[in-house]
Design a protein around this motif. Sequence first.
Motif, short mmCIF file in Angstrom:
data_model
loop_
_atom_site.label_atom_id
_atom_site.label_comp_id
_atom_site.label_asym_id
_atom_site.label_seq_id
_atom_site.Cartn_x
_atom_site.Cartn_y
_atom_site.Cartn_z
N VAL A 1 -7.99 -1.33 3.02
CA VAL A 1 -6.96 -0.48 2.44
C VAL A 1 -5.66 -1.28 2.41
CG1 VAL A 1 -5.57 1.59 2.78
CG2 VAL A 1 -8.02 1.69 3.15
N VAL A 2 -5.00 -1.31 1.26
CA VAL A 2 -3.74 -2.03 1.09
C VAL A 2 -2.72 -1.03 0.55
CG1 VAL A 2 -2.60 -4.03 0.08
CG2 VAL A 2 -5.07 -4.09 0.51
N TYR A 3 -1.56 -0.96 1.20
CA TYR A 3 -0.51 -0.06 0.72
C TYR A 3 0.84 -0.55 1.20
CZ TYR A 3 -0.83 1.94 5.45
OH TYR A 3 -0.85 2.12 6.82
N LEU A 4 1.87 0.00 0.61
CA LEU A 4 3.25 -0.39 0.91
C LEU A 4 3.84 0.62 1.89
CD1 LEU A 4 5.16 -2.66 -0.04
CD2 LEU A 4 6.07 -1.07 -1.73
N GLN A 5 4.21 0.14 3.05
CA GLN A 5 4.74 1.01 4.08
C GLN A 5 6.07 1.63 3.64
OE1 GLN A 5 5.83 -0.94 7.75
NE2 GLN A 5 5.09 0.76 8.99
N GLY A 6 6.19 2.93 3.85
CA GLY A 6 7.40 3.63 3.47
C GLY A 6 7.34 4.26 2.10
N MET A 7 6.31 3.92 1.30
CA MET A 7 6.17 4.50 -0.03
C MET A 7 4.88 5.29 -0.19
SD MET A 7 7.71 1.69 -2.72
CE MET A 7 7.42 2.81 -4.07
N VAL A 8 4.17 5.51 0.91
CA VAL A 8 2.88 6.19 0.86
C VAL A 8 2.87 7.32 1.87
CG1 VAL A 8 0.41 5.92 1.33
CG2 VAL A 8 1.61 4.18 0.02
N ASP A 9 2.30 8.45 1.47
CA ASP A 9 2.09 9.56 2.39
C ASP A 9 0.78 9.31 3.12
OD1 ASP A 9 1.62 12.00 3.67
OD2 ASP A 9 2.65 13.13 2.10
N VAL B 1 -10.38 -1.53 -1.45
CA VAL B 1 -11.26 -2.63 -1.85
C VAL B 1 -12.57 -2.50 -1.09
CG1 VAL B 1 -11.47 -5.13 -2.10
CG2 VAL B 1 -9.22 -4.06 -2.18
N ILE B 2 -13.70 -2.62 -1.79
CA ILE B 2 -15.02 -2.39 -1.20
C ILE B 2 -15.89 -3.62 -1.42
CG2 ILE B 2 -17.07 -0.91 -1.24
CD1 ILE B 2 -15.25 1.32 -2.30
N ASN C 1 -17.07 -4.87 -7.75
CA ASN C 1 -15.94 -5.54 -8.39
C ASN C 1 -14.81 -4.58 -8.77
OD1 ASN C 1 -17.42 -4.28 -10.40
ND2 ASN C 1 -16.85 -5.78 -11.95
N ARG C 2 -15.10 -3.29 -8.75
CA ARG C 2 -14.06 -2.31 -9.06
C ARG C 2 -13.36 -1.86 -7.77
NH1 ARG C 2 -17.61 1.89 -12.40
NH2 ARG C 2 -19.03 1.31 -10.71
N MET C 3 -12.07 -1.63 -7.90
CA MET C 3 -11.26 -1.15 -6.79
C MET C 3 -10.68 0.22 -7.16
SD MET C 3 -9.31 -4.78 -6.04
CE MET C 3 -9.29 -5.18 -7.79
N LEU C 4 -10.37 0.99 -6.15
CA LEU C 4 -9.83 2.34 -6.35
C LEU C 4 -8.36 2.36 -5.93
CD1 LEU C 4 -12.69 4.69 -5.08
CD2 LEU C 4 -11.74 4.64 -7.39
N ALA C 5 -7.52 2.99 -6.76
CA ALA C 5 -6.11 3.17 -6.43
C ALA C 5 -5.82 4.66 -6.41
CB ALA C 5 -5.22 2.46 -7.45
N PHE C 6 -5.26 5.13 -5.30
CA PHE C 6 -4.99 6.56 -5.11
C PHE C 6 -3.48 6.82 -5.17
CE2 PHE C 6 -8.92 5.59 -2.89
CZ PHE C 6 -9.78 6.57 -3.36
#
Length: 518
Positions: free
Chosen positions: A60-68, A128-129, A133-138
Amino acid sequence: MSIFSSTKKEQPSKEKKNSTEPIYLGKGFEDREKWLKNCFHQSSDVIFHTFIVNETQCAVVYLQGMVDQSLFDENVLKPILSTDFTIPKSDFFHKLLDLKQISAMSSKLITDMHVAAESVLEGEVLLVIEGENRMLAFPFTKFDKRSINEPTTENVIRGPKESFVEDISTNITLIRRRIKSSSLKMEQKEIGKITKTRVVIGYLEGICKPELVEEVRNRLSEIQMDGVIGSSYLEEYMDDYPYSPFPQMEKTERPDVVSASLLEGRVVVFVDGTPIPLLIPGNFYMFLQSAEDYYQRYISATWIRCIRYIFLLASLFLPSFYIAITTFHPEMIPTNLLISVAGARDNVPFPALVEALLMELAFEGLREAGIRTPKAVGQAISILGALVIGQAAVQAGIVSAPMVIVVSLTGISSFIIPHYDLAFSLRFLRFPIMILAGTFGLFGLTMGALVIYIHLVSLRSFGMPYLAPTAPLRLGDLKDVFIRAPWWMMNRRPTHLSPMNPKRANTKKISNGEDEGD
Protein backbone atom coordinates in the motif's frame (compact mmCIF):
# COMPACT_ATOMS: atom_id res chain seq x y z
CA MET A 1 -17.57 13.38 -2.51
CA SER A 2 -18.82 9.90 -1.72
CA ILE A 3 -16.24 7.16 -1.89
CA PHE A 4 -18.77 4.66 -3.23
CA SER A 5 -19.87 4.21 -6.82
CA SER A 6 -21.60 1.49 -8.79
CA THR A 7 -19.00 1.46 -11.58
CA LYS A 8 -15.30 0.65 -11.79
CA LYS A 9 -13.28 2.70 -14.25
CA GLU A 10 -10.66 1.07 -16.45
CA GLN A 11 -7.54 2.98 -17.39
CA PRO A 12 -8.09 6.67 -16.47
CA SER A 13 -8.15 9.37 -19.11
CA LYS A 14 -5.19 11.12 -17.46
CA GLU A 15 -2.97 8.26 -18.63
CA LYS A 16 -3.80 9.03 -22.24
CA LYS A 17 -3.10 12.72 -21.77
CA ASN A 18 0.13 12.24 -19.92
CA SER A 19 2.96 13.76 -21.91
CA THR A 20 5.46 11.32 -20.32
CA GLU A 21 6.04 8.00 -22.03
CA PRO A 22 4.10 5.24 -20.21
CA ILE A 23 6.08 2.73 -18.17
CA TYR A 24 4.72 -0.82 -17.86
CA LEU A 25 6.63 -3.12 -15.54
CA GLY A 26 4.38 -6.15 -15.94
CA LYS A 27 3.67 -8.40 -12.97
CA GLY A 28 6.98 -7.99 -11.21
CA PHE A 29 6.15 -6.91 -7.66
CA GLU A 30 9.72 -6.06 -6.69
CA ASP A 31 10.29 -4.03 -9.86
CA ARG A 32 7.20 -1.92 -9.29
CA GLU A 33 7.96 -1.44 -5.59
CA LYS A 34 11.53 -0.42 -6.42
CA TRP A 35 10.34 2.02 -9.13
CA LEU A 36 7.90 3.68 -6.72
CA LYS A 37 10.50 3.98 -3.98
CA ASN A 38 12.95 5.57 -6.41
CA CYS A 39 10.24 7.91 -7.64
CA PHE A 40 9.47 9.06 -4.10
CA HIS A 41 13.08 9.01 -2.93
CA GLN A 42 13.69 11.32 0.05
CA SER A 43 9.93 11.88 0.46
CA SER A 44 9.33 11.01 4.07
CA ASP A 45 5.60 11.72 3.83
CA VAL A 46 5.05 8.91 1.28
CA ILE A 47 4.19 5.75 3.22
CA PHE A 48 4.98 2.22 1.95
CA HIS A 49 3.26 -0.61 3.80
CA THR A 50 3.85 -4.23 2.73
CA PHE A 51 1.76 -7.23 3.87
CA ILE A 52 1.03 -10.81 2.73
CA VAL A 53 -2.40 -12.28 2.00
CA ASN A 54 -2.83 -15.88 0.74
CA GLU A 55 0.94 -16.09 0.21
CA THR A 56 0.64 -13.07 -2.09
CA GLN A 57 2.71 -9.99 -1.46
CA CYS A 58 0.77 -6.70 -1.40
CA ALA A 59 1.92 -3.13 -0.88
CA VAL A 60 0.00 0.00 0.00
CA VAL A 61 1.42 3.40 -1.02
CA TYR A 62 -0.15 6.69 0.05
CA LEU A 63 0.68 10.25 0.97
CA GLN A 64 0.57 10.94 4.68
CA GLY A 65 -1.77 13.76 5.62
CA MET A 66 -3.85 13.51 2.44
CA VAL A 67 -5.56 10.17 3.07
CA ASP A 68 -8.34 9.15 5.43
CA GLN A 69 -6.58 6.10 6.86
CA SER A 70 -9.56 5.00 8.93
CA LEU A 71 -11.76 4.73 5.84
CA PHE A 72 -9.11 2.78 3.97
CA ASP A 73 -8.60 0.39 6.88
CA GLU A 74 -12.35 -0.15 7.28
CA ASN A 75 -13.27 -0.51 3.61
CA VAL A 76 -10.18 -2.15 2.10
CA LEU A 77 -7.62 -3.58 4.49
CA LYS A 78 -10.08 -5.12 6.94
CA PRO A 79 -12.15 -6.92 4.25
CA ILE A 80 -8.98 -8.21 2.59
CA LEU A 81 -7.37 -9.48 5.79
CA SER A 82 -10.58 -11.00 7.15
CA THR A 83 -11.42 -12.96 3.95
CA ASP A 84 -10.32 -16.59 3.57
CA PHE A 85 -8.70 -16.74 0.12
CA THR A 86 -8.56 -20.54 -0.31
CA ILE A 87 -8.01 -20.14 -4.03
CA PRO A 88 -5.11 -20.45 -6.45
CA LYS A 89 -2.64 -17.59 -6.30
CA SER A 90 -3.36 -16.62 -9.90
CA ASP A 91 -7.04 -15.98 -9.07
CA PHE A 92 -6.31 -13.76 -6.07
CA PHE A 93 -6.79 -10.44 -7.89
CA HIS A 94 -10.15 -11.45 -9.40
CA LYS A 95 -11.38 -12.71 -6.05
CA LEU A 96 -10.27 -9.42 -4.50
CA LEU A 97 -12.35 -7.45 -7.01
CA ASP A 98 -15.37 -9.57 -6.14
CA LEU A 99 -15.33 -8.44 -2.52
CA LYS A 100 -18.53 -6.53 -1.78
CA GLN A 101 -16.82 -3.47 -0.30
CA ILE A 102 -14.22 -3.15 -3.06
CA SER A 103 -16.54 -3.90 -5.98
CA ALA A 104 -18.79 -1.02 -4.87
CA MET A 105 -15.98 1.54 -4.77
CA SER A 106 -14.97 4.00 -7.45
CA SER A 107 -11.52 2.48 -7.61
CA LYS A 108 -9.27 2.81 -10.67
CA LEU A 109 -7.34 0.09 -12.46
CA ILE A 110 -3.85 1.33 -13.38
CA THR A 111 -1.02 -0.23 -15.36
CA ASP A 112 1.20 2.78 -16.11
CA MET A 113 3.65 3.59 -13.34
CA HIS A 114 3.53 7.33 -14.06
CA VAL A 115 -0.24 7.33 -13.58
CA ALA A 116 0.22 5.31 -10.37
CA ALA A 117 2.64 7.92 -9.00
CA GLU A 118 0.25 10.75 -9.95
CA SER A 119 -2.59 8.96 -8.15
CA VAL A 120 -0.51 8.83 -4.97
CA LEU A 121 0.30 12.53 -5.26
CA GLU A 122 -3.40 13.34 -5.67
CA GLY A 123 -4.13 11.72 -2.33
CA GLU A 124 -5.31 8.30 -3.46
CA VAL A 125 -4.26 4.98 -1.91
CA LEU A 126 -2.38 2.71 -4.32
CA LEU A 127 -2.59 -1.06 -3.88
CA VAL A 128 0.13 -3.13 -5.63
CA ILE A 129 -0.35 -6.92 -5.82
CA GLU A 130 2.19 -9.61 -6.66
CA GLY A 131 1.54 -11.50 -9.89
CA GLU A 132 -0.84 -8.87 -11.28
CA ASN A 133 0.20 -6.08 -13.65
CA ARG A 134 -2.82 -3.98 -12.73
CA MET A 135 -2.84 -1.80 -9.63
CA LEU A 136 -5.80 -0.40 -7.72
CA ALA A 137 -6.15 3.24 -6.66
CA PHE A 138 -8.78 4.11 -4.04
CA PRO A 139 -10.13 7.68 -3.66
CA PHE A 140 -9.74 8.19 0.08
CA THR A 141 -8.42 11.74 -0.22
CA LYS A 142 -8.85 13.83 2.89
CA PHE A 143 -7.00 16.95 4.01
CA ASP A 144 -7.65 19.98 6.15
CA LYS A 145 -9.26 22.89 4.34
CA ARG A 146 -10.73 26.22 5.23
CA SER A 147 -14.44 26.25 6.01
CA ILE A 148 -16.90 28.40 4.07
CA ASN A 149 -16.95 31.86 5.65
CA GLU A 150 -18.32 35.30 4.88
CA PRO A 151 -16.68 37.23 2.03
CA THR A 152 -13.92 39.54 3.22
CA THR A 153 -14.04 42.15 0.43
CA GLU A 154 -17.55 41.86 -1.07
CA ASN A 155 -19.85 42.15 1.91
CA VAL A 156 -23.59 42.60 1.50
CA ILE A 157 -26.43 43.34 3.91
CA ARG A 158 -29.27 41.25 2.51
CA GLY A 159 -27.51 38.73 0.28
CA PRO A 160 -25.95 35.32 1.03
CA LYS A 161 -22.91 35.19 3.30
CA GLU A 162 -20.95 32.43 1.56
CA SER A 163 -17.60 32.78 -0.15
CA PHE A 164 -15.37 30.48 -2.13
CA VAL A 165 -12.54 28.51 -0.50
CA GLU A 166 -9.26 27.09 -1.79
CA ASP A 167 -10.72 23.65 -2.59
CA ILE A 168 -12.00 23.56 -6.19
CA SER A 169 -14.49 20.75 -5.54
CA THR A 170 -16.16 22.78 -2.80
CA ASN A 171 -16.33 25.83 -5.07
CA ILE A 172 -18.00 23.85 -7.86
CA THR A 173 -20.48 22.44 -5.36
CA LEU A 174 -21.42 25.98 -4.27
CA ILE A 175 -22.35 26.73 -7.89
CA ARG A 176 -24.18 23.44 -8.38
CA ARG A 177 -26.32 24.20 -5.36
CA ARG A 178 -27.55 27.39 -7.03
CA ILE A 179 -27.83 26.21 -10.63
CA LYS A 180 -29.52 22.81 -10.61
CA SER A 181 -29.39 22.16 -14.32
CA SER A 182 -27.71 19.60 -16.56
CA SER A 183 -26.87 22.50 -18.88
CA LEU A 184 -24.21 23.65 -16.40
CA LYS A 185 -20.98 22.20 -17.75
CA MET A 186 -17.72 21.91 -15.86
CA GLU A 187 -14.75 20.98 -18.06
CA GLN A 188 -11.53 20.08 -16.29
CA LYS A 189 -8.00 20.73 -17.53
CA GLU A 190 -4.58 20.28 -15.96
CA ILE A 191 -2.06 23.12 -16.23
CA GLY A 192 1.46 23.20 -14.84
CA LYS A 193 4.19 20.70 -15.63
CA ILE A 194 5.17 20.42 -11.97
CA THR A 195 2.11 21.53 -9.98
CA LYS A 196 -0.43 19.80 -12.30
CA THR A 197 -3.06 22.27 -11.11
CA ARG A 198 -6.71 21.46 -11.76
CA VAL A 199 -8.46 24.16 -13.78
CA VAL A 200 -12.21 23.96 -14.45
CA ILE A 201 -14.10 25.87 -17.15
CA GLY A 202 -17.75 26.44 -16.25
CA TYR A 203 -20.54 27.65 -18.54
CA LEU A 204 -24.22 27.13 -19.30
CA GLU A 205 -24.77 25.19 -22.49
CA GLY A 206 -27.51 26.71 -24.61
CA ILE A 207 -26.92 30.18 -23.15
CA CYS A 208 -23.19 30.87 -23.41
CA LYS A 209 -21.88 31.50 -26.92
CA PRO A 210 -19.92 28.39 -28.07
CA GLU A 211 -17.24 30.56 -29.70
CA LEU A 212 -16.48 32.14 -26.33
CA VAL A 213 -16.07 28.74 -24.66
CA GLU A 214 -13.82 27.56 -27.47
CA GLU A 215 -11.67 30.69 -27.20
CA VAL A 216 -11.21 30.14 -23.45
CA ARG A 217 -10.25 26.50 -24.10
CA ASN A 218 -7.71 27.50 -26.73
CA ARG A 219 -6.06 30.16 -24.57
CA LEU A 220 -5.79 27.82 -21.61
CA SER A 221 -4.37 25.01 -23.75
CA GLU A 222 -1.59 27.32 -24.98
CA ILE A 223 -0.34 28.03 -21.45
CA GLN A 224 2.89 26.14 -20.83
CA MET A 225 4.50 26.78 -17.45
CA ASP A 226 5.92 24.86 -14.51
CA GLY A 227 3.32 25.85 -11.95
CA VAL A 228 0.01 27.62 -11.46
CA ILE A 229 -0.51 28.80 -7.88
CA GLY A 230 -3.40 31.21 -8.37
CA SER A 231 -5.92 32.42 -10.93
CA SER A 232 -3.84 35.56 -11.51
CA TYR A 233 -1.24 33.40 -13.28
CA LEU A 234 -3.81 32.45 -15.93
CA GLU A 235 -5.25 35.97 -16.07
CA GLU A 236 -1.97 37.49 -17.21
CA TYR A 237 -1.56 34.85 -19.90
CA MET A 238 -5.11 35.28 -21.26
CA ASP A 239 -5.45 39.09 -21.19
CA ASP A 240 -6.06 40.62 -24.62
CA TYR A 241 -4.07 43.71 -23.63
CA PRO A 242 -1.51 42.67 -20.98
CA TYR A 243 0.04 46.16 -20.77
CA SER A 244 -3.23 47.93 -20.04
CA PRO A 245 -3.69 49.16 -16.46
CA PHE A 246 -7.36 48.18 -16.56
CA PRO A 247 -8.53 44.69 -15.53
CA GLN A 248 -10.12 42.70 -18.36
CA MET A 249 -11.55 39.83 -16.31
CA GLU A 250 -13.65 40.11 -13.20
CA LYS A 251 -12.52 38.37 -10.02
CA THR A 252 -14.94 37.54 -7.24
CA GLU A 253 -15.13 35.46 -4.09
CA ARG A 254 -18.94 35.21 -4.14
CA PRO A 255 -20.76 32.14 -5.54
CA ASP A 256 -23.92 34.19 -6.22
CA VAL A 257 -21.98 36.60 -8.45
CA VAL A 258 -20.55 33.69 -10.44
CA SER A 259 -24.02 32.11 -10.76
CA ALA A 260 -25.52 35.37 -12.03
CA SER A 261 -22.69 35.78 -14.55
CA LEU A 262 -23.20 32.23 -15.83
CA LEU A 263 -26.90 32.95 -16.31
CA GLU A 264 -25.96 35.99 -18.40
CA GLY A 265 -23.81 33.89 -20.72
CA ARG A 266 -20.32 34.31 -19.29
CA VAL A 267 -17.63 31.72 -18.62
CA VAL A 268 -16.05 31.07 -15.22
CA VAL A 269 -12.56 29.63 -14.71
CA PHE A 270 -11.87 27.93 -11.36
CA VAL A 271 -8.30 27.22 -10.25
CA ASP A 272 -7.57 24.71 -7.53
CA GLY A 273 -5.87 26.31 -4.55
CA THR A 274 -7.38 29.80 -4.93
CA PRO A 275 -10.77 31.14 -3.80
CA ILE A 276 -10.90 33.75 -6.58
CA PRO A 277 -12.23 32.46 -9.95
CA LEU A 278 -12.15 34.45 -13.19
CA LEU A 279 -15.28 35.68 -14.99
CA ILE A 280 -14.90 36.00 -18.76
CA PRO A 281 -15.42 38.32 -20.58
CA GLY A 282 -15.21 41.45 -18.45
CA ASN A 283 -16.12 45.03 -19.20
CA PHE A 284 -15.66 48.37 -17.48
CA TYR A 285 -19.13 48.61 -15.97
CA MET A 286 -18.91 45.19 -14.30
CA PHE A 287 -16.28 46.59 -11.97
CA LEU A 288 -18.65 49.33 -10.81
CA GLN A 289 -21.43 46.91 -9.91
CA SER A 290 -21.76 45.35 -6.49
CA ALA A 291 -23.66 42.24 -5.42
CA GLU A 292 -25.56 44.51 -3.03
CA ASP A 293 -27.14 46.29 -6.03
CA TYR A 294 -29.25 43.23 -6.78
CA TYR A 295 -30.45 42.56 -3.24
CA GLN A 296 -31.70 46.09 -2.52
CA ARG A 297 -34.75 47.72 -4.09
CA TYR A 298 -33.96 49.12 -7.50
CA ILE A 299 -34.47 52.75 -6.36
CA SER A 300 -31.87 52.38 -3.62
CA ALA A 301 -29.51 50.48 -5.93
CA THR A 302 -29.80 53.14 -8.64
CA TRP A 303 -29.05 55.97 -6.19
CA ILE A 304 -26.03 54.16 -4.77
CA ARG A 305 -24.78 53.41 -8.28
CA CYS A 306 -25.04 57.10 -9.24
CA ILE A 307 -23.03 58.02 -6.12
CA ARG A 308 -20.46 55.45 -7.18
CA TYR A 309 -19.98 57.04 -10.60
CA ILE A 310 -19.62 60.50 -9.09
CA PHE A 311 -16.90 59.33 -6.72
CA LEU A 312 -15.26 57.40 -9.55
CA LEU A 313 -14.62 60.73 -11.29
CA ALA A 314 -13.50 62.26 -7.99
CA SER A 315 -11.04 59.43 -7.39
CA LEU A 316 -9.41 60.00 -10.77
CA PHE A 317 -9.66 63.77 -11.35
CA LEU A 318 -10.19 65.63 -8.06
CA PRO A 319 -6.50 66.30 -7.17
CA SER A 320 -5.72 67.17 -10.80
CA PHE A 321 -8.66 69.57 -10.96
CA TYR A 322 -7.51 71.28 -7.75
CA ILE A 323 -3.96 71.59 -9.07
CA ALA A 324 -5.15 73.00 -12.40
CA ILE A 325 -7.47 75.70 -11.04
CA THR A 326 -5.14 76.85 -8.25
CA THR A 327 -2.13 77.00 -10.58
CA PHE A 328 -3.51 78.12 -13.93
CA HIS A 329 -7.16 79.11 -13.52
CA PRO A 330 -7.68 80.92 -10.19
CA GLU A 331 -10.42 83.03 -11.83
CA MET A 332 -12.67 79.97 -11.69
CA ILE A 333 -12.65 80.02 -7.88
CA PRO A 334 -15.19 82.25 -6.05
CA THR A 335 -13.51 85.28 -4.50
CA ASN A 336 -14.10 84.36 -0.85
CA LEU A 337 -12.90 80.82 -1.42
CA LEU A 338 -9.91 82.05 -3.39
CA ILE A 339 -8.85 84.31 -0.52
CA SER A 340 -9.19 81.40 1.89
CA VAL A 341 -7.15 79.05 -0.31
CA ALA A 342 -4.49 81.70 -0.94
CA GLY A 343 -4.19 82.37 2.79
CA ALA A 344 -3.83 78.65 3.52
CA ARG A 345 -1.11 78.32 0.87
CA ASP A 346 0.75 81.48 1.88
CA ASN A 347 3.41 79.67 3.92
CA VAL A 348 3.65 76.53 1.79
CA PRO A 349 7.03 76.42 0.00
CA PHE A 350 6.01 73.97 -2.73
CA PRO A 351 3.80 74.40 -5.79
CA ALA A 352 0.44 72.67 -5.79
CA LEU A 353 1.71 69.79 -7.93
CA VAL A 354 4.57 68.89 -5.58
CA GLU A 355 2.27 69.35 -2.61
CA ALA A 356 -0.30 66.93 -4.10
CA LEU A 357 2.32 64.36 -5.05
CA LEU A 358 3.77 64.36 -1.53
CA MET A 359 0.37 63.91 0.08
CA GLU A 360 -0.77 61.25 -2.38
CA LEU A 361 2.42 59.23 -1.91
CA ALA A 362 2.07 59.51 1.87
CA PHE A 363 -1.55 58.37 1.65
CA GLU A 364 -0.60 55.40 -0.55
CA GLY A 365 2.10 54.44 1.94
CA LEU A 366 -0.36 54.59 4.84
CA ARG A 367 -2.83 52.48 2.88
CA GLU A 368 -0.25 49.78 2.24
CA ALA A 369 0.95 49.92 5.84
CA GLY A 370 -2.59 49.36 7.04
CA ILE A 371 -2.94 46.29 4.80
CA ARG A 372 0.43 44.68 5.60
CA THR A 373 0.45 45.18 9.36
CA PRO A 374 -1.40 42.76 11.67
CA LYS A 375 -5.15 43.30 11.85
CA ALA A 376 -5.02 44.24 15.52
CA VAL A 377 -2.97 47.36 14.81
CA GLY A 378 -3.47 47.91 11.06
CA GLN A 379 -6.59 50.03 11.35
CA ALA A 380 -5.14 52.08 14.20
CA ILE A 381 -2.00 52.79 12.17
CA SER A 382 -4.04 53.96 9.18
CA ILE A 383 -6.26 56.30 11.18
CA LEU A 384 -3.61 57.68 13.54
CA GLY A 385 -1.05 57.97 10.74
CA ALA A 386 -3.41 59.97 8.55
CA LEU A 387 -4.45 62.26 11.42
CA VAL A 388 -0.99 62.81 12.86
CA ILE A 389 0.85 63.22 9.56
CA GLY A 390 -1.85 65.43 8.05
CA GLN A 391 -2.07 67.70 11.06
CA ALA A 392 1.69 67.89 11.52
CA ALA A 393 2.24 68.63 7.83
CA VAL A 394 -0.25 71.51 7.94
CA GLN A 395 1.24 72.99 11.11
CA ALA A 396 4.76 72.69 9.72
CA GLY A 397 3.70 74.55 6.57
CA ILE A 398 4.68 71.68 4.25
CA VAL A 399 1.17 71.31 2.80
CA SER A 400 -1.98 73.39 2.99
CA ALA A 401 -5.21 72.43 4.72
CA PRO A 402 -7.25 72.46 1.45
CA MET A 403 -4.81 69.96 -0.06
CA VAL A 404 -5.28 67.62 2.92
CA ILE A 405 -9.05 67.84 2.40
CA VAL A 406 -8.73 67.09 -1.34
CA VAL A 407 -6.42 64.11 -0.81
CA SER A 408 -8.67 62.73 1.94
CA LEU A 409 -11.76 62.98 -0.27
CA THR A 410 -9.84 61.31 -3.08
CA GLY A 411 -8.83 58.44 -0.81
CA ILE A 412 -12.40 57.95 0.40
CA SER A 413 -13.59 57.98 -3.22
CA SER A 414 -11.26 55.13 -4.17
CA PHE A 415 -12.67 52.99 -1.35
CA ILE A 416 -16.20 53.40 -2.72
CA ILE A 417 -15.32 51.53 -5.93
CA PRO A 418 -16.46 47.91 -5.35
CA HIS A 419 -13.61 46.09 -7.12
CA TYR A 420 -10.04 46.47 -5.96
CA ASP A 421 -8.52 46.03 -9.44
CA LEU A 422 -10.36 49.00 -10.92
CA ALA A 423 -9.70 51.11 -7.82
CA PHE A 424 -5.98 50.37 -8.13
CA SER A 425 -6.01 51.29 -11.84
CA LEU A 426 -7.52 54.68 -11.01
CA ARG A 427 -5.02 55.24 -8.20
CA PHE A 428 -2.19 54.52 -10.63
CA LEU A 429 -3.54 56.80 -13.39
CA ARG A 430 -4.13 59.62 -10.91
CA PHE A 431 -0.41 60.47 -10.84
CA PRO A 432 0.22 61.06 -14.58
CA ILE A 433 -3.00 63.11 -14.78
CA MET A 434 -1.79 65.26 -11.86
CA ILE A 435 1.48 65.86 -13.71
CA LEU A 436 -0.43 66.86 -16.86
CA ALA A 437 -2.68 69.19 -14.85
CA GLY A 438 0.32 70.75 -13.10
CA THR A 439 2.03 71.30 -16.46
CA PHE A 440 -0.80 72.37 -18.78
CA GLY A 441 -3.73 73.14 -16.47
CA LEU A 442 -7.24 72.07 -17.45
CA PHE A 443 -5.99 71.49 -20.98
CA GLY A 444 -3.62 68.82 -19.67
CA LEU A 445 -6.37 67.29 -17.54
CA THR A 446 -8.63 67.13 -20.61
CA MET A 447 -5.85 65.54 -22.68
CA GLY A 448 -5.35 62.88 -20.00
CA ALA A 449 -9.07 62.15 -19.84
CA LEU A 450 -9.27 61.80 -23.64
CA VAL A 451 -6.28 59.44 -23.76
CA ILE A 452 -7.86 57.24 -21.09
CA TYR A 453 -11.21 57.24 -22.90
CA ILE A 454 -9.61 56.38 -26.26
CA HIS A 455 -7.72 53.55 -24.57
CA LEU A 456 -10.91 52.21 -22.97
CA VAL A 457 -12.77 52.32 -26.29
CA SER A 458 -9.98 50.37 -28.00
CA LEU A 459 -9.89 47.58 -25.41
CA ARG A 460 -11.46 44.18 -26.02
CA SER A 461 -12.01 41.29 -23.65
CA PHE A 462 -12.30 38.02 -25.55
CA GLY A 463 -13.75 39.94 -28.49
CA MET A 464 -16.26 41.97 -26.46
CA PRO A 465 -15.84 45.79 -26.44
CA TYR A 466 -14.64 46.92 -23.04
CA LEU A 467 -17.13 49.81 -22.84
CA ALA A 468 -20.12 47.78 -24.01
CA PRO A 469 -23.01 48.55 -23.98
CA THR A 470 -22.21 52.30 -24.26
CA ALA A 471 -19.59 51.95 -27.01
CA PRO A 472 -21.02 50.59 -29.22
CA LEU A 473 -24.34 51.85 -27.91
CA ARG A 474 -26.98 49.22 -27.12
CA LEU A 475 -29.97 50.94 -25.58
CA GLY A 476 -31.60 47.73 -24.38
CA ASP A 477 -28.58 46.86 -22.23
CA LEU A 478 -28.45 50.22 -20.44
CA LYS A 479 -31.01 48.99 -17.91
CA ASP A 480 -28.15 47.64 -15.80
CA VAL A 481 -25.33 50.14 -16.34
CA PHE A 482 -25.83 53.61 -14.88
CA ILE A 483 -29.07 52.55 -13.20
CA ARG A 484 -30.40 49.25 -11.92
CA ALA A 485 -33.81 48.73 -13.49
CA PRO A 486 -36.45 46.54 -11.79
CA TRP A 487 -36.12 42.83 -12.40
CA TRP A 488 -39.38 42.71 -14.35
CA MET A 489 -37.83 45.12 -16.88
CA MET A 490 -34.60 43.18 -17.30
CA ASN A 491 -36.25 40.23 -19.03
CA ARG A 492 -33.50 39.81 -21.63
CA ARG A 493 -29.85 38.94 -21.27
CA PRO A 494 -27.16 41.49 -22.26
CA THR A 495 -26.98 41.45 -26.04
CA HIS A 496 -23.29 42.43 -26.11
CA LEU A 497 -22.54 38.91 -24.81
CA SER A 498 -24.37 37.41 -27.83
CA PRO A 499 -26.12 34.73 -25.72
CA MET A 500 -27.66 31.74 -27.48
CA ASN A 501 -30.92 32.30 -25.58
CA PRO A 502 -31.46 36.08 -25.17
CA LYS A 503 -34.67 35.82 -23.13
CA ARG A 504 -34.37 35.07 -19.41
CA ALA A 505 -37.88 35.96 -18.21
CA ASN A 506 -41.33 35.93 -19.83
CA THR A 507 -43.12 38.42 -17.61
CA LYS A 508 -42.57 42.15 -17.30
CA LYS A 509 -44.65 42.89 -14.24
CA ILE A 510 -47.28 41.20 -12.13
CA SER A 511 -49.92 43.37 -10.44
CA ASN A 512 -53.24 42.58 -8.77
CA GLY A 513 -52.55 38.91 -9.23
CA GLU A 514 -52.65 39.20 -13.04
CA ASP A 515 -49.82 38.68 -15.48
CA GLU A 516 -49.11 41.70 -17.66
CA GLY A 517 -46.38 39.98 -19.61
CA ASP A 518 -45.40 40.47 -23.18
